[in-house]
Design an enzyme around this catalytic site. Structure first.
Site, PDB file in Angstrom:
ATOM      1  N   LYS A  45     -34.312  24.273 -31.772  1.00 33.95           N
ATOM      2  CA  LYS A  45     -34.080  24.018 -30.340  1.00 33.95           C
ATOM      3  C   LYS A  45     -33.165  25.068 -29.705  1.00 33.95           C
ATOM      4  O   LYS A  45     -32.389  24.782 -28.808  1.00 33.95           O
ATOM      5  CB  LYS A  45     -33.516  22.602 -30.097  1.00 33.95           C
ATOM      6  CG  LYS A  45     -34.275  21.475 -30.780  1.00 33.95           C
ATOM      7  CD  LYS A  45     -35.779  21.567 -30.582  1.00 33.95           C
ATOM      8  CE  LYS A  45     -36.205  21.328 -29.139  1.00 33.95           C
ATOM      9  NZ  LYS A  45     -37.694  21.472 -28.989  1.00 33.95           N
ATOM     10  N   HIS A 101     -36.205  28.838 -39.659  1.00 33.12           N
ATOM     11  CA  HIS A 101     -34.985  28.114 -39.291  1.00 33.12           C
ATOM     12  C   HIS A 101     -33.950  28.173 -40.416  1.00 33.12           C
ATOM     13  O   HIS A 101     -32.919  27.499 -40.340  1.00 33.12           O
ATOM     14  CB  HIS A 101     -35.293  26.645 -38.997  1.00 33.12           C
ATOM     15  CG  HIS A 101     -36.032  26.396 -37.708  1.00 33.12           C
ATOM     16  ND1 HIS A 101     -35.721  27.033 -36.536  1.00 33.12           N
ATOM     17  CD2 HIS A 101     -37.051  25.542 -37.417  1.00 33.12           C
ATOM     18  CE1 HIS A 101     -36.526  26.600 -35.573  1.00 33.12           C
ATOM     19  NE2 HIS A 101     -37.330  25.701 -36.088  1.00 33.12           N
ATOM     20  N   SER A 131     -31.178  19.098 -26.186  1.00 30.68           N
ATOM     21  CA  SER A 131     -32.599  19.308 -26.440  1.00 30.68           C
ATOM     22  C   SER A 131     -33.040  18.554 -27.694  1.00 30.68           C
ATOM     23  O   SER A 131     -34.118  17.947 -27.725  1.00 30.68           O
ATOM     24  CB  SER A 131     -32.872  20.805 -26.589  1.00 30.68           C
ATOM     25  OG  SER A 131     -34.241  21.062 -26.735  1.00 30.68           O
ATOM     26  N   PHE A 222     -39.933  30.382 -17.953  1.00 28.79           N
ATOM     27  CA  PHE A 222     -40.207  29.077 -18.545  1.00 28.79           C
ATOM     28  C   PHE A 222     -41.340  28.351 -17.824  1.00 28.79           C
ATOM     29  O   PHE A 222     -42.231  27.785 -18.455  1.00 28.79           O
ATOM     30  CB  PHE A 222     -38.935  28.222 -18.532  1.00 28.79           C
ATOM     31  CG  PHE A 222     -39.058  26.968 -19.349  1.00 28.79           C
ATOM     32  CD1 PHE A 222     -38.915  26.997 -20.727  1.00 28.79           C
ATOM     33  CD2 PHE A 222     -39.335  25.750 -18.743  1.00 28.79           C
ATOM     34  CE1 PHE A 222     -39.039  25.842 -21.486  1.00 28.79           C
ATOM     35  CE2 PHE A 222     -39.463  24.602 -19.490  1.00 28.79           C
ATOM     36  CZ  PHE A 222     -39.306  24.648 -20.866  1.00 28.79           C
ATOM     37  N   MET A 225     -44.619  29.993 -18.966  1.00 23.83           N
ATOM     38  CA  MET A 225     -44.909  29.770 -20.381  1.00 23.83           C
ATOM     39  C   MET A 225     -45.327  28.321 -20.628  1.00 23.83           C
ATOM     40  O   MET A 225     -46.166  28.039 -21.484  1.00 23.83           O
ATOM     41  CB  MET A 225     -43.675  30.116 -21.214  1.00 23.83           C
ATOM     42  CG  MET A 225     -43.963  30.264 -22.682  1.00 23.83           C
ATOM     43  SD  MET A 225     -42.476  30.698 -23.597  1.00 23.83           S
ATOM     44  CE  MET A 225     -41.690  29.104 -23.740  1.00 23.83           C
ATOM     45  N   ARG A 250     -39.240  21.218 -22.252  1.00 26.32           N
ATOM     46  CA  ARG A 250     -38.738  20.195 -21.338  1.00 26.32           C
ATOM     47  C   ARG A 250     -38.208  20.775 -20.028  1.00 26.32           C
ATOM     48  O   ARG A 250     -38.806  20.634 -18.978  1.00 26.32           O
ATOM     49  CB  ARG A 250     -37.648  19.379 -22.060  1.00 26.32           C
ATOM     50  CG  ARG A 250     -37.386  17.996 -21.495  1.00 26.32           C
ATOM     51  CD  ARG A 250     -36.432  17.253 -22.410  1.00 26.32           C
ATOM     52  NE  ARG A 250     -35.179  17.956 -22.574  1.00 26.32           N
ATOM     53  CZ  ARG A 250     -34.113  17.802 -21.784  1.00 26.32           C
ATOM     54  NH1 ARG A 250     -34.144  16.949 -20.789  1.00 26.32           N
ATOM     55  NH2 ARG A 250     -33.008  18.495 -22.001  1.00 26.32           N
ATOM     56  N   GLY A 252     -35.920  24.004 -20.065  1.00 28.57           N
ATOM     57  CA  GLY A 252     -35.727  25.443 -20.203  1.00 28.57           C
ATOM     58  C   GLY A 252     -34.584  25.983 -19.371  1.00 28.57           C
ATOM     59  O   GLY A 252     -34.690  27.056 -18.778  1.00 28.57           O
TER      60      GLY A 252
END
Length: 287
Positions: A45, A101, A131, A222, A225, A250, A252
């Site tokens: 996130k 990650h 987030s 955002f 995208m 959500r 951005g």
């Protein structure tokens, strides 16, 4: 469902079992890197999806097909996830693009031998928490966050997937071979995306003219995208991600934590942050 049911413990951190089988983790451990590979590294996130849009566009010189023909999880796959095993990554032409990650100390031996390029993306941890809280609430393969105060304690203690944000960031900031690593933040990208695209292109030795830089930056806003069905996770079945509860992409924005955390929670967060990051010399945008 509980952590014991949904996660496995790998190198000291929780990873969701549904996405990370023993086979995929072994595949990552044995992966053979090339020196011209490019890795996007993030704590969850923190802007992974955004960077999975930007980097292929830079590498293709702004060709939109690079982000409109493959889902982001296949165009810049996570090396530790199940799909990596079936994508024939060994056959991909150079330069290959990957995501992970993993903490620095979790990276496989081949990474340290070959030293591919890394773009390490950081984000204000309060926004990461915010987030994450929404993401955990809509994803069936993650432990339900429960009350916000309880989830905050788990987050600050590193009892969430991929462990502690603090350990993740500090580990990568202390990495060796820093000339192979570009550090950038989600918050910088919010402030001046065109400048960030230009800097990333320079790091990747793919300099772009102003017109192409502008085109990529505009495409990666955002709001734009979010319309790309190859990037917005709309193809994920609702039983895995219920986007009626919360969109995967959500808001951005930077600073949404101000709408989420109570005053007491901000105090709690700041206290832990101050203690955990006291020896870090890096100047974060959000400090």
């Amino acid at each position: 469902m509980t952590e014991a049911e949904l996660y496995s413990l790998y190198k000291g951190v929780y990873v969701p079992v549904l996405l990370h089988s023993p086979q995929s983790l072994k595949y990552c451990e044995d992966f053979r890197f090339r020196a011209d590979d490019v890795l996007i590294v993030t704590y969850p996130k923190s802007g992974t999806t955004w960077m999975q849009e930007i980097v292929p566009l830079i590498m293709s010189g702004g060709d939109l097909a690079s982000v409109e023909t493959l889902h982001n999880w296949d165009r810049v796959p996570w090396l530790e996830e199940n799909r990596a095993c079936i994508l024939n990554l060994e056959q991909r032409p150079s330069p290959r693009l990957f995501s992970t990650h993993f903490h620095y100390n979790m990276m496989p031996p081949g990474f340290f031998e070959v030293k591919p390029k890394v773009i390490y993306v950081m984000r204000n941890p309060k926004d990461v928490f915010t987030s994450s809280f929404h993401y955990y609430g809509m994803s069936s393969f993650l432990v339900n966050p429960g009350p916000q105060g309880e989830f905050l304690k788990k987050f600050l203690d590193g009892k969430v997937m991929f462990g502690s944000w603090f350990d993740h960031v500090k580990g990568w900031l202390n990495a060796e071979d820093k000339e192979r690593i570009m550090y950038i933040s989600y918050d910088e990208m919010i402030m001046d995306l065109k400048d960030c695209v230009s800097r990333i292109a320079q790091f990747l030795e793919k300099p772009l003219d102003s017109e192409v830089t502008e085109k990529i930056a505009d495409r990666c806003l955002f709001k734009n995208m979010k319309q790309n069905n190859m990037s917005n996770y709309s193809a994920v079945p609702p039983e895995l991600m219920d986007q009626t509860k919360s969109r995967f992409l959500r808001k951005g924005i930077a600073g949404d934590w101000k709408n989420q955390l109570t005053e007491a929670e901000v105090e709690q967060f700041d206290s832990v942050y101050k203690e955990k990051m006291k020896d870090v010399k890096y100047k974060f945008v959000w400090d």
